[in-house]
Enzyme design. Structure first.
Site, PDB file in Angstrom:
ATOM      1  N   LYS A  86       0.813  -1.223   0.000  1.00  0.00           N
ATOM      2  CA  LYS A  86       0.000   0.000   0.000  1.00  0.00           C
ATOM      3  C   LYS A  86       0.845   1.271   0.000  1.00  0.00           C
ATOM      4  O   LYS A  86       0.448   2.284  -0.551  1.00  0.00           O
ATOM      5  CB  LYS A  86      -0.951  -0.001   1.186  1.00  0.00           C
ATOM      6  CG  LYS A  86      -2.106  -0.981   0.993  1.00  0.00           C
ATOM      7  CD  LYS A  86      -3.220  -0.711   1.980  1.00  0.00           C
ATOM      8  CE  LYS A  86      -4.476  -1.464   1.583  1.00  0.00           C
ATOM      9  NZ  LYS A  86      -4.311  -2.916   1.756  1.00  0.00           N
ATOM     10  N   GLU A 108     -10.100   7.009   2.910  1.00  0.00           N
ATOM     11  CA  GLU A 108     -11.051   6.066   3.489  1.00  0.00           C
ATOM     12  C   GLU A 108     -10.249   4.848   3.924  1.00  0.00           C
ATOM     13  O   GLU A 108      -9.188   4.577   3.376  1.00  0.00           O
ATOM     14  CB  GLU A 108     -12.081   5.642   2.440  1.00  0.00           C
ATOM     15  CG  GLU A 108     -11.651   4.505   1.489  1.00  0.00           C
ATOM     16  CD  GLU A 108     -10.470   4.828   0.575  1.00  0.00           C
ATOM     17  OE1 GLU A 108     -10.161   6.042   0.398  1.00  0.00           O
ATOM     18  OE2 GLU A 108      -9.844   3.890   0.052  1.00  0.00           O
ATOM     19  N   SER A 376       1.812  -9.672  -0.940  1.00  0.00           N
ATOM     20  CA  SER A 376       1.455  -8.247  -0.867  1.00  0.00           C
ATOM     21  C   SER A 376       1.719  -7.642   0.499  1.00  0.00           C
ATOM     22  O   SER A 376       1.956  -6.437   0.602  1.00  0.00           O
ATOM     23  CB  SER A 376      -0.020  -8.057  -1.252  1.00  0.00           C
ATOM     24  OG  SER A 376      -0.850  -8.889  -0.457  1.00  0.00           O
TER      25      SER A 376
HETATM   26  C1  LIG Z   1      -5.147  -3.891   1.171  1.00  0.00           C
HETATM   27  C2  LIG Z   1      -4.433  -5.153   0.925  1.00  0.00           C
HETATM   28  C3  LIG Z   1      -4.751  -5.975  -0.173  1.00  0.00           C
HETATM   29  C4  LIG Z   1      -5.899  -5.708  -1.108  1.00  0.00           C
HETATM   30  O1  LIG Z   1      -5.756  -4.566  -1.896  1.00  0.00           O
HETATM   31  P1  LIG Z   1      -5.419  -4.606  -3.456  1.00  0.00           P
HETATM   32  O2  LIG Z   1      -5.701  -3.220  -3.895  1.00  0.00           O
HETATM   33  O3  LIG Z   1      -6.306  -5.619  -4.100  1.00  0.00           O
HETATM   34  O4  LIG Z   1      -4.000  -4.978  -3.589  1.00  0.00           O
HETATM   35  C5  LIG Z   1      -3.987  -7.109  -0.386  1.00  0.00           C
HETATM   36  N1  LIG Z   1      -2.974  -7.442   0.438  1.00  0.00           N
HETATM   37  C6  LIG Z   1      -2.651  -6.680   1.519  1.00  0.00           C
HETATM   38  C7  LIG Z   1      -1.531  -7.124   2.385  1.00  0.00           C
HETATM   39  C8  LIG Z   1      -3.365  -5.516   1.794  1.00  0.00           C
HETATM   40  O5  LIG Z   1      -3.036  -4.782   2.859  1.00  0.00           O
END
Ligand SMILES: *Cc1c(COP(=O)(O)O)cnc(C)c1O
Length: 408
Positions: A86, A108, A376
């Protein structure tokens, strides 16, 4: 040639008249930054000094041996500052705010991760910051609220509607309408009105750029498949962007929650439960009823629990450039446990969706093939949920004792 901001016929910018000039201003600032060769260099320098970029690529040798199929590589977005991809988007938008000369940001947040990332950026850039959050989420996500406040942000609980993410988005837009001269709205994923989907995926493309170069260096070949979880779609678009022009299969993994057949899930593209509509300023697939009412969604991963999805991914769904699958809560928790045990990595529950699907498919591929999983984020934040999923008795005792300390 399609209209700018449209992908097939998804996307667009359905915004109130008073915000049209603000969206134009943002699009102009983004275009100017993107065509300024020093801007990307400035972004990379910021991310390397503040957020561990380039993040490493890790060969998962133990998982590879365990499944006996494709060689498994992991892109380590969990090593970003604040624990997830993020920050890539948020810091990029911070640079744009500086170029536009604005002094305040709003955002948000649902689970609170985007709120923490935005509050972090605001502290670093010296900006005022308000984060809109459904009152239900404020209660559920106390640790993130605590840190946002320490970082200097004002957390605004929203008591409208279901008091969750979609209501927070509405309130943030309401704020923006009355404050746009000095305020930028930091949208958290590749959704919402143009130019957000394009802009957020631009900043997240750093993931795919690095991953492609790193994989070629490490293996001298392209991956057979790339796996990413899909909430709004930003980490998926980020890693996929590096391989769009290659003969590489791209797999987006959504939340199957309790199972697609139960209706308690958040699969917009991998199920048949979503339909195309316009909401929250853009056109895409939404989990909605026939009358356009948004349906309640469910996932063990709070970050995947969203009713819409990036219009760019909706387009890749239609053109079949990306294959969409879904993983259940149960599969996801198992994938997290196995990854921790075998590799010493704790993926976020969101990321573990990509792992779960990759683990299903890895044994069907051969040892000279490579697959890439985008981790992610890191799973430390998920300790409450994971401990509950494992029904850990010691953890329950710990929580009970803590409660007693506070006289409960
Ligand atoms: C917020 C989040 C997501 C989902 O958001 P995308 O916009 O689909 O990437 C995925 N993995 C993590 C670790 C997150 O914090």
């Amino acid at each position: 040639m399609t209209r700018r901001g449209y992908y097939s016929d998804f996307g667009g910018a359905f915004v109130p008249e008073v915000l049209v000039a603000t969206f134009d201003e943002l699009t102009r600032a983004f275009d100017a930054a993107r065509s300024d060769p020093s801007f990307w260099a400035q972004y990379e320098a910021l991310m390397s000094s503040y957020s561990c970029r380039p993040t490493p690529l890790t060969y998962a040798e133990n998982l590879t041996r365990h499944f006996g199929g494709a060689r498994i590589y992991i892109k380590r977005e969990d090593l970003n500052h604040t624990g997830a991809h993020k920050l890539n988007n948020v810091m990029g938008q911070g640079l744009l705010v500086r170029r536009m000369g604005k002094s305040r940001v709003i955002a948000e947040t649902g689970a609170g991760q985007h709120g923490v990332a935005t509050a972090t950026m605001a502290a670093k850039f010296g900006l005022e910051c308000s984060v809109y959050m459904g009152a239900v989420d404020v209660e559920r996500q106390r640790p993130n609220v605590f840190w946002m406040e320490r970082l200097g942000a004002q957390v605004v609980p929203v008591n409208e509607g279901s008091r969750t993410l979609k209501d927070a988005i509405n309130e943030a837009f309401r704020d923006w309408v009355s404050s746009m001269d000095q305020t930028h709205y930091v949208l958290g994923t590749a959704c919402g009105p143009h130019p957000f989907p394009e802009m957020v995926s631009y900043f997240q493309s750093i993931v795919g750029l690095e991953a492609r170069r790193q994989l070629l260096e490490a293996t001298a070949r392209l991956p057979a498949r790339v796996y990413a979880c899909v909430g709004g779609g930003s980490n998926a678009l980020g890693v996929f962007s590096g391989f769009l022009e290659d003969p590489v299969e791209l797999v987006g993994v959504e939340a199957a929650g309790h199972g697609l057949e139960t209706g308690q899930h958040a699969a917009r593209l991998a199920s048949r439960d979503a339909s195309v509509g316009v909401a929250q300023g853009y056109k895409t697939y939404f989990l909605q009823n026939a009358d356009g009412q948004m349906r309640p969604t469910h996932s063990v991963a709070a970050g995947l629990d969203y009713v819409g999805v990036s219009p760019i991914l909706a387009h890749y769904h239609r053109t079949k450039r990306v294959r969409f699958e879904a993983a259940t809560d149960r599969e996801v928790v198992q994938a997290l446990a196995l990854t921790a045990r075998k590799e010493g990595l704790i993926p976020a529950l969101e990321s573990a969706h990509a792992f779960a699907r990759a683990f299903k498919e890895a044994p069907t591929l051969s040892g000279d093939q490579v697959i890439l999983i985008n981790q992610s984020g890191r799973g430390d934040k998920d300790i409450f949920t994971v401990a509950e999923a494992f029904d850990d008795p010691e953890w329950k005792t710990f929580i009970r004792n803590k409660a007693e300390d506070y006289g409960a």
